[in-house]
Design an enzyme around this catalytic site. Structure first.
Site, PDB file in Angstrom:
ATOM      1  N   LYS A 175       1.014  -1.232  -0.045  1.00 24.76           N
ATOM      2  CA  LYS A 175      -0.043   0.053   0.093  1.00 24.76           C
ATOM      3  C   LYS A 175       0.864   1.312  -0.148  1.00 24.76           C
ATOM      4  CE  LYS A 175      -3.587  -2.592   2.353  1.00 24.76           C
ATOM      5  NZ  LYS A 175      -4.538  -2.792   3.361  1.00 24.76           N
ATOM      6  N   GLN A 194      -5.068  -1.606   9.551  1.00 27.86           N
ATOM      7  CA  GLN A 194      -4.821  -2.885   8.980  1.00 27.86           C
ATOM      8  C   GLN A 194      -5.395  -4.132  10.181  1.00 27.86           C
ATOM      9  OE1 GLN A 194      -3.799  -3.543   5.935  1.00 27.86           O
ATOM     10  NE2 GLN A 194      -3.869  -5.550   6.006  1.00 27.86           N
ATOM     11  N   ASP A 230     -11.283   2.109   3.454  1.00 26.62           N
ATOM     12  CA  ASP A 230     -11.597   0.565   3.408  1.00 26.62           C
ATOM     13  C   ASP A 230     -12.833   0.163   3.068  1.00 26.62           C
ATOM     14  OD1 ASP A 230      -9.361  -1.255   3.292  1.00 26.62           O
ATOM     15  OD2 ASP A 230      -8.808  -1.006   5.471  1.00 26.62           O
TER      16      ASP A 230
HETATM   17  N1  GUN Z   1      -6.684  -7.401   6.129  1.00 31.22           N
HETATM   18  C1  GUN Z   1      -6.693  -8.327   5.194  1.00 31.22           C
HETATM   19  N2  GUN Z   1      -7.263  -7.520   4.126  1.00 31.22           N
HETATM   20  C2  GUN Z   1      -7.242  -6.367   4.602  1.00 31.22           C
HETATM   21  C3  GUN Z   1      -7.981  -5.030   3.801  1.00 31.22           C
HETATM   22  O1  GUN Z   1      -8.206  -4.944   2.773  1.00 31.22           O
HETATM   23  N3  GUN Z   1      -7.747  -3.709   4.559  1.00 31.22           N
HETATM   24  C4  GUN Z   1      -7.480  -4.072   5.936  1.00 31.22           C
HETATM   25  N4  GUN Z   1      -7.442  -2.770   6.459  1.00 31.22           N
HETATM   26  N5  GUN Z   1      -6.968  -5.023   6.714  1.00 31.22           N
HETATM   27  C5  GUN Z   1      -6.904  -6.351   5.937  1.00 31.22           C
END
Ligand code: GUN
Length: 285
Positions: free
Chosen positions: A57, A101, A124
């Site tokens: 990211k 996350q 998200d």
């Molecule tokens: N953990 C696994 N996939 C994701 C995601 O798309 N966003 C976040 N914040 N955590 C995750």
């Protein structure tokens, strides 16, 4: 594998196109405001997969001209400490998007933490207000992986309208929201899961199959309707420790009409859609 004409859907190429569009928008915002859009990523603990996702990211942000700030916290972080950081980022006008996350360290209620993020910074699309908006057909953000899946299907020329769509997996991040988006596109949606009876019979009816169960190479060709579009959300490891999906690609490709590879299918799209949401959050102000 004989005369195989299946379309292997190139998620990397589509993601690059979406990221390039985000970069143009980020440049425009920089010119207009004298600052770049900014994404704040909060990560707690030591989960190695999470660290890889967060690094991806960050890299995508750099590529797109989006500023990225990462708050790294120990696994011992408390809910109060997380609240305090989120409150501070909510109030910081230079932060456009906030992402926590997942998974969070054991003992922390993830729902409570997610709900603390301002809905207008929830890139998200995990906040209950934004989830609700997706279900009522009035979305501000779209959830990243599910929206990426819809883009992949459109890119491959797969018609969703009227199609029999079977999603296997019912997580809040993928299964449930991709069901909502497929429904919004006028698909006929079934969400199957670990308690579904005769799964093979259900998936054999699918014109579009979304595999999101987290079991390496689970779906072999006997689960697939000939000509179906198969979207593989899995990020698993095979017997040799090699990255693979929930779909047995080499087996299924002989019967399906289109398929996403792992890696290079859904994964890059999740990050690209996050960039898109961050631009959206920045423009929303
Ligand atoms: N953990 C696994 N996939 C994701 C995601 O798309 N966003 C976040 N914040 N955590 C995750």
């Amino acid at each position: 594998m004989t005369e195989n004409k299946a379309n292997v859907i190139d998620g990397k190429a589509l993601a690059a196109k979406i990221r390039a569009e985000a970069a143009v928008e980020a440049g425009r915002i920089l010119t207009e405001r004298g600052r770049r859009p900014k994404l704040c990523v909060i990560i707690a603990g030591d989960n190695q997969a999470s660290k890889v996702y967060v690094r991806n990211k960050q890299k995508a942000c750099v590529d797109c001209g989006i500023e990225s700030e990462t708050v790294e916290l120990p696994g011992t972080v408390t809910r109060e400490e997380l609240f305090e950081i989120i409150d501070q980022k909510n109030g910081d006008v230079t932060v456009d998007g906030i992402l926590v996350q997942l998974p969070l360290p054991g003992g922390i209620d993830e729902k409570e933490i997610i709900a603390r993020i301002s809905p207008e910074k929830d890139v998200d699309c995990f906040h209950p207000v934004n989830v609700g908006r997706v279900y009522t057909g009035d979305p501000v953000f779209l959830p990243c992986t599910p929206a990426g899946i819809i883009e992949l299907l459109k890119f491959a020329g797969v018609e969703i309208k009227g199609a029999n769509c079977v999603v296997v997996g019912r997580s809040n991040i993928v299964g449930k929201p991709v069901g909502a988006l497929l429904l919004a596109e006028n698909g006929t949606v079934t969400i199957a899961h670990s308690k579904t009876k005769d799964l093979k019979k259900v998936t054999k009816e699918a014109d579009i199959l979304v595999a999101a169960i987290g079991k390496a190479k689970f779906f072999t060709k006997d689960y697939i309707k000939p000509g179906a579009a198969v979207i593989d959300v899995g990020m698993d490891r095979d017997e040799e420790g090699k990255l693979c999906g929930d779909v047995d690609f080499d087996d299924v490709i002989s019967v399906c009409g289109a398929i996403t590879p792992v890696p290079g299918g859904v994964g890059p799209m999740t990050v690209a859609m996050l960039m898109k949401n961050t631009i959206k959050a920045a423009k929303g102000k």
